[in-house]
Design an enzyme around this catalytic site. Sequence first.
Site, PDB file in Angstrom:
ATOM      1  N   ALA A 463       0.832  -1.214   0.000  1.00 24.68           N
ATOM      2  CA  ALA A 463       0.000   0.000   0.000  1.00 24.68           C
ATOM      3  C   ALA A 463       0.862   1.258   0.000  1.00 24.68           C
ATOM      4  O   ALA A 463       0.655   2.175  -0.804  1.00 24.68           O
ATOM      5  CB  ALA A 463      -0.926  -0.015   1.216  1.00 24.68           C
ATOM      6  N   CYS A 597       2.225 -21.893  28.433  1.00 23.37           N
ATOM      7  CA  CYS A 597       1.292 -22.629  29.293  1.00 23.37           C
ATOM      8  C   CYS A 597      -0.083 -21.960  29.297  1.00 23.37           C
ATOM      9  O   CYS A 597      -1.117 -22.632  29.382  1.00 23.37           O
ATOM     10  CB  CYS A 597       1.852 -22.747  30.704  1.00 23.37           C
ATOM     11  SG  CYS A 597       2.102 -21.162  31.538  1.00 23.37           S
TER      12      CYS A 597
END
Length: 1008
Positions: A463, A597
């Site tokens: 862009a 975790c």
Amino acid sequence: MVAGEEVGSGGSGSGNGSGVTEIDEDLHSRQLAVYGRETMRRLFASNVLISGLNGLGAEIDSNATMSYWYAKNLALAGVKSITLHDAGNVEMWDLSGNFFLSEDDIGNNRAVACVAKIQELNNAVDISALTEELTTKHLSKFQAVVFTDISMDKAFEFDDYCRSHKPPICFIKTEVRGLFGSVFCDFGPEFTVHDIDGEDPHTGIIASISNDNPATVYSVDDERLDFQEGDLVVFSEVQGMTELNDGKPRKIIHSRPYSFCIEEDASNFGIYTKGGIVTQVKEQSILEFKSLRDSIREPGNFPLSDCLKFDRPPLLHFAFLALDKFRKEFGRFPAVGCGQDAQRIVEFTASFNEATIDYKIEGKLDEKLLRLFASGSRAVLNPMAAIFGGIVGQEVVKACSGKFHPLYQFFYFDSVESLPTHQLNPKDLKPLNSRYDAQISVFGSKLQKKLRDVNVFVVGSGALGCEFLKNLALMGVSCSRKGKLTITDDDVIEKIAATAASAINSCLHIDALQNRACPESEHVFHDAFWEGLDVVINALDNVNARMYMDMRCLYFQKPLLESGTLGTKCNTQMVIPHLTESYGASQDPPEKQAPMCTVHSFPHNIDHCLTWARSEFEGLLDKTPNEVNSFLSNPTQYAAAMKKAGDAQARELLEGIRECLEEERCERFEDCITWARLKFEEYFSNCVKQLTFTFPEDAATSTGAPFWSAPKRFPRPLEFSTTDVSHVQFIMAASILRAVSYGIDIPDWAKSTSNLINAISKVHTDEKANNISSASVDDATVIEDLLTKLEACAKKLPPGFRMKPIHFEKDDDTNFHMDLIAGLANMRARNYCIQEVDKLKAKLIAGRIIPTIATSTAMATGLVCLELYKVLAGGHPVEDYHNTFANLAIPMLTISEPLPPTVIKHQGMRWTVWDRWSIKGDITVAELLKWLSDKGLSAYSVSYGTALLYNTMFPRHKDRLGRKIADVAKEVAKVDVPEHRKHLDVVVACEDDKGNDIDIPLISIYFR
């Protein structure tokens, strides 16, 4: 063309008042990430008028070119219709700033000439041209009108009409005059803003709440709160103090990083036990705009972008009024370089100032600035048009949707620092009957020649890169055979972008390459290439690539013009040799990453669920099939590598291969359905049961605290149901992708929900299944056993069997990739009672999509191109250069001076990060140490890349003192210096005479 005829392009309108507008979410994903569906629907139903006519004749139509910048941004945004109003014909002058026009259009009506080309940007927007004189009768069908070149008298008339219309029509008046620009917005006496800033509501996880008056809310330790005093918040999932779960917004009265007080007496509430989410409530805002007539007399506070120009907006306010008066009296613009015309502008400005009471400028007016304003007032410079095209385009979006805070109400901007530092000769400003005459009238023909002859390197053609190419082509950059614009991108888009830029300006000398700018491409972008460059423009989307380009620009001492966008925000940074610090001198802190975790076992927000989902997708469908193919391609070599590793990771890889080739191997599509159904059971039932068996809801930590305390959320298993559409859709996506990975034909009935349900009902699941692995068994033993079994599996496979790895592709909504990831994430969110998201939101997060809109992109490139004038003119001090940050949503533009580089001083010498020391000759290590010793520097370590060539700590290195550095580098680093490289660079660690470490520049030894 008959005057008054309205010409359409044949584009179909994309929205109306009678139905719900369909949004192509694949096409508009990056824009939807900024605006959201509701705003997009409002845009799709909006009609906009953009007018560049003021009725004073062709000569004073110069600002009409601005209309097409706004049209471009709005066409890309996706309004229902855009009507271009312009009665003027194309002149050579217009080609300086209008990228839709070419020399073939000269003599034709401007609006008509642009309709078809604007239509190509978005076929869903109805683009038409209006060529008759504009009256108030034309305005009634529009939701917003923009005037780029209109007399003040006409502006008063149109603004009064727009305010009185029911409902009011949003009125915007804007001008670009050389290096000066203005915007005025009037959205009516009562305008509703639905979302002030567009940011997601802030949330927090509650750790505790006090029974006080006022009540104090505490967050968990590692979750910093972003609330501010005055924010309204609502509570949910609070246990114990359930009175707060009533959905009533409560006001924050005291805010701190990890706690806040609410305007609530909680002394009689229940006692808080656990849980709770607090979420910011975003309120609507009603703005009362003043009319243009009233605002001219009492403009109020002007938005300030540059603190060093705090007195500039009032002066420009009067200067634009003076220009309007000049044009009204003389029917033309002030002549370029004409002292008499400029004096009249000075006098008119002074008279407006004197007539003002509350906003009068005390003291002498800045006549030099006013003369510059007068001289260049006819010109519309491309970078200024890009900046104001971005600003005004965003204001139209606000007007049509109520999304973001509008500009309230005047905004003035100038960039006189972009002018050459020397006094310009009026003769140098005269037109040459070229497409660059407008630019020449401001900067002179000498700078125009520098623009034509410059060698530019643009890195990236997304862009930003495409927008840069358009701007550079219009400015005449690299438009001679001496100049050259090199653009590179690792995608094919750079070829398309280069072709489009050449269509804007056929003289553009451009070379489009498909190479990533990185160490591996230094044979392409070699020393000679870099030494021939004048400036580098980055159009990149990642920090690592920016850091590499920064390093190369430092090495070759080339200016680097840096920019980036994120939704409505954009920033620019100028990296100028010996004047400013480098890009890498200061970096944002790394984004906070959730622990593994948390992602795998204890998610507490949808981002965690999507991160897990993307990881599972890649593991199941990309990484494991690749491992299968690696094993099948060379079983002996693969087995040897796994035995050598002998760890848990190798064991896990082999278990995955065995599952694909034996236990979970699919031969028919029905097998894929069975696999998908069992995966559902494994992920969302069995694994959850195992986790909650290990850690029951009443589990405690070693300190006695509840294990399932915030931010942990206790999960609950899902029970599969064919009546739950999301369950069935998960099976559909998973089974189809499993079939693709095995090369199994997908039957037509696979995408039929009813047929799929019948097939699912035949799948048997083992309710006693669990996910317990034999983790206690020795890894090496398991690996040996797995390899034996895999050897037997391979013999049973058809000859040449291979799996088809599936690489995640977010931008194809028909490939089921996002369907599976959204399904995985939402089922996991359901396990943990986390709010689910739709496929679009999942795509934005899991696909790591950078929100992009045309308005901020245009603004960023315009700001950079204003700096390019300074770089090429040369001689500008550091205070002339500007770093910028803008947020078009608020709206806000902040300009700052770049920081200078850190200077290191030693025994009368001084250097910065920009310096590089050079030594000519094929010298020895000892000669290098002597060379440094003569400068009062004691070298104790010499390295080349990652190889240590010499260090005083190692006695054996003394043998290298008499050897050539180039020979030592070849032996130790085990690399040959490429033939195109005449030198090698060494990093030397030194101490001064007091034993203090001192950083010295890189040393280049020219041994060839």
